[in-house]
Design a protein around this motif. Sequence first.
Motif, short mmCIF file in Angstrom:
data_model
loop_
_atom_site.label_atom_id
_atom_site.label_comp_id
_atom_site.label_asym_id
_atom_site.label_seq_id
_atom_site.Cartn_x
_atom_site.Cartn_y
_atom_site.Cartn_z
N LEU A 25 0.83 -1.20 0.00
CA LEU A 25 0.00 0.00 0.00
C LEU A 25 0.87 1.25 0.00
O LEU A 25 0.63 2.19 -0.77
CB LEU A 25 -0.94 0.00 1.20
CG LEU A 25 -1.78 1.28 1.38
CD1 LEU A 25 -2.64 1.56 0.15
CD2 LEU A 25 -2.62 1.20 2.64
N ARG A 26 1.89 1.27 0.85
CA ARG A 26 2.76 2.44 0.89
C ARG A 26 3.51 2.61 -0.43
O ARG A 26 3.72 3.74 -0.89
CB ARG A 26 3.72 2.34 2.07
CG ARG A 26 3.04 2.59 3.41
CD ARG A 26 4.02 2.88 4.51
NE ARG A 26 4.75 1.69 4.94
CZ ARG A 26 4.34 0.87 5.89
NH1 ARG A 26 3.20 1.12 6.51
NH2 ARG A 26 5.05 -0.17 6.24
N ALA A 27 3.90 1.50 -1.04
CA ALA A 27 4.56 1.57 -2.34
C ALA A 27 3.61 2.14 -3.39
O ALA A 27 4.01 2.96 -4.23
CB ALA A 27 5.05 0.19 -2.76
N ALA A 28 2.35 1.72 -3.36
CA ALA A 28 1.37 2.22 -4.32
C ALA A 28 1.11 3.71 -4.11
O ALA A 28 0.98 4.48 -5.08
CB ALA A 28 0.07 1.44 -4.19
N GLN A 29 1.02 4.13 -2.87
CA GLN A 29 0.81 5.56 -2.59
C GLN A 29 1.99 6.39 -3.10
O GLN A 29 1.80 7.47 -3.65
CB GLN A 29 0.62 5.75 -1.08
CG GLN A 29 -0.70 5.18 -0.58
CD GLN A 29 -0.78 5.11 0.93
OE1 GLN A 29 0.25 5.04 1.62
NE2 GLN A 29 -2.00 5.13 1.47
N ARG A 30 3.20 5.86 -2.95
CA ARG A 30 4.38 6.55 -3.45
C ARG A 30 4.36 6.65 -4.97
O ARG A 30 4.66 7.70 -5.54
CB ARG A 30 5.64 5.81 -2.99
CG ARG A 30 6.94 6.51 -3.40
CD ARG A 30 8.17 5.71 -3.03
NE ARG A 30 8.29 4.49 -3.82
CZ ARG A 30 8.22 3.27 -3.33
NH1 ARG A 30 8.01 3.08 -2.05
NH2 ARG A 30 8.35 2.22 -4.13
N GLU A 31 4.00 5.55 -5.64
CA GLU A 31 3.97 5.56 -7.10
C GLU A 31 2.92 6.55 -7.63
O GLU A 31 3.15 7.24 -8.62
CB GLU A 31 3.69 4.16 -7.64
CG GLU A 31 4.81 3.16 -7.43
CD GLU A 31 6.09 3.54 -8.18
OE1 GLU A 31 6.01 4.27 -9.19
OE2 GLU A 31 7.17 3.10 -7.75
N LEU A 32 1.78 6.61 -6.98
CA LEU A 32 0.73 7.54 -7.41
C LEU A 32 1.22 8.99 -7.28
O LEU A 32 0.98 9.82 -8.16
CB LEU A 32 -0.54 7.33 -6.60
CG LEU A 32 -1.76 8.13 -7.04
CD1 LEU A 32 -2.17 7.78 -8.47
CD2 LEU A 32 -2.93 7.90 -6.09
N TYR A 33 1.93 9.26 -6.20
CA TYR A 33 2.48 10.60 -6.00
C TYR A 33 3.55 10.91 -7.04
O TYR A 33 3.56 11.98 -7.66
CB TYR A 33 3.06 10.72 -4.60
CG TYR A 33 4.02 11.88 -4.44
CD1 TYR A 33 3.56 13.20 -4.39
CD2 TYR A 33 5.40 11.65 -4.36
CE1 TYR A 33 4.45 14.25 -4.26
CE2 TYR A 33 6.29 12.71 -4.24
CZ TYR A 33 5.81 14.00 -4.18
OH TYR A 33 6.69 15.05 -4.07
N GLU A 34 4.47 9.97 -7.25
CA GLU A 34 5.60 10.22 -8.14
C GLU A 34 5.17 10.35 -9.60
O GLU A 34 5.68 11.20 -10.32
CB GLU A 34 6.63 9.10 -8.00
CG GLU A 34 7.35 9.08 -6.65
CD GLU A 34 8.33 7.94 -6.53
OE1 GLU A 34 8.43 7.12 -7.49
OE2 GLU A 34 9.01 7.84 -5.49
N GLU A 35 4.23 9.53 -10.03
CA GLU A 35 3.88 9.51 -11.45
C GLU A 35 2.72 10.44 -11.80
O GLU A 35 2.65 10.93 -12.93
CB GLU A 35 3.57 8.08 -11.89
CG GLU A 35 4.78 7.16 -11.77
CD GLU A 35 4.59 5.83 -12.49
OE1 GLU A 35 3.45 5.50 -12.86
OE2 GLU A 35 5.60 5.14 -12.67
N ALA A 36 1.80 10.68 -10.87
CA ALA A 36 0.63 11.51 -11.18
C ALA A 36 0.52 12.74 -10.29
O ALA A 36 -0.31 13.61 -10.56
CB ALA A 36 -0.64 10.68 -11.07
N HIS A 37 1.32 12.82 -9.25
CA HIS A 37 1.33 13.93 -8.29
C HIS A 37 -0.07 14.16 -7.70
O HIS A 37 -0.57 15.28 -7.60
CB HIS A 37 1.84 15.22 -8.93
CG HIS A 37 2.28 16.23 -7.90
ND1 HIS A 37 3.32 16.02 -7.03
CD2 HIS A 37 1.80 17.48 -7.61
CE1 HIS A 37 3.47 17.06 -6.25
NE2 HIS A 37 2.56 17.97 -6.56
N VAL A 38 -0.71 13.05 -7.32
CA VAL A 38 -1.98 13.13 -6.62
C VAL A 38 -1.93 12.18 -5.43
O VAL A 38 -1.06 11.31 -5.33
CB VAL A 38 -3.18 12.77 -7.53
CG1 VAL A 38 -3.29 13.74 -8.68
CG2 VAL A 38 -3.08 11.34 -8.03
N LYS A 39 -2.87 12.36 -4.52
CA LYS A 39 -3.04 11.46 -3.39
C LYS A 39 -4.49 11.00 -3.35
O LYS A 39 -5.35 11.59 -4.01
CB LYS A 39 -2.66 12.16 -2.08
CG LYS A 39 -3.48 13.40 -1.79
CD LYS A 39 -2.99 14.10 -0.53
CE LYS A 39 -3.81 15.37 -0.26
NZ LYS A 39 -3.35 16.08 0.96
#
Length: 208
Positions: free
Chosen positions: A91-105
């Motif tokens: 889950l934390r990895a997915a949250q990081r990827e969403l931030y890094e690639e789309a800059h959203v939370k």
Amino acid sequence: MGIQDTPEEWRTVATATPFTGNKTSVRTDEVVMPDGTTVTRDYQVHPGSVAVLALDDTGRVIVLRQYRHPVRHRLWEIPAGLLDIPGENPLRAAQRELYEEAHVKAEDWRVLTDVYTTPGGCDEAVRIFLAREISAADGERYEVSEEEADMELARIPLDELVRAVLAGDLHNNCLAVGVLALHAALTGDGVEALREADAPWPARPFKP
């Protein structure tokens, strides 16, 4: 219990690693078949991945377009990335990827589905999350490089993505599985019936 995959391991009498790369490697195993014969099986050893189907409040999915050299295509995909740290919380990895690639939370997270991408030749396991209640991330955008520096972002209606997958216009594994799984959930028992974001994942065990 219904239909389900089951763990099983046939006897391996010899193993070797003829290639080791930056993130993955190739392993060669000598495996004993049920009739007693021994065969050679080569496969890619992979740390595992996470992917995020981020759905906004208008029913659009965040997708990105990126060049993928092995298939010589620029593919539409959903945010995704490797589980780089052994035992990393997906889950934390997915949250990081969403931030890094789309800059959203996202505030609401659920497990959409778990898949083995190519089990005949690779042990990669992917957990695909559904993320909702999307908003802009705080702080500066993550600095990207290489293929990601040329990445395009878009928000596409879910129904349009489903049609494109079935028409053979979209080919990325995580995108195709994710949008079809979400469509099935929405027309079936609903997203509230999906597993919690920290549901067990036997393919890649982790600490909650």
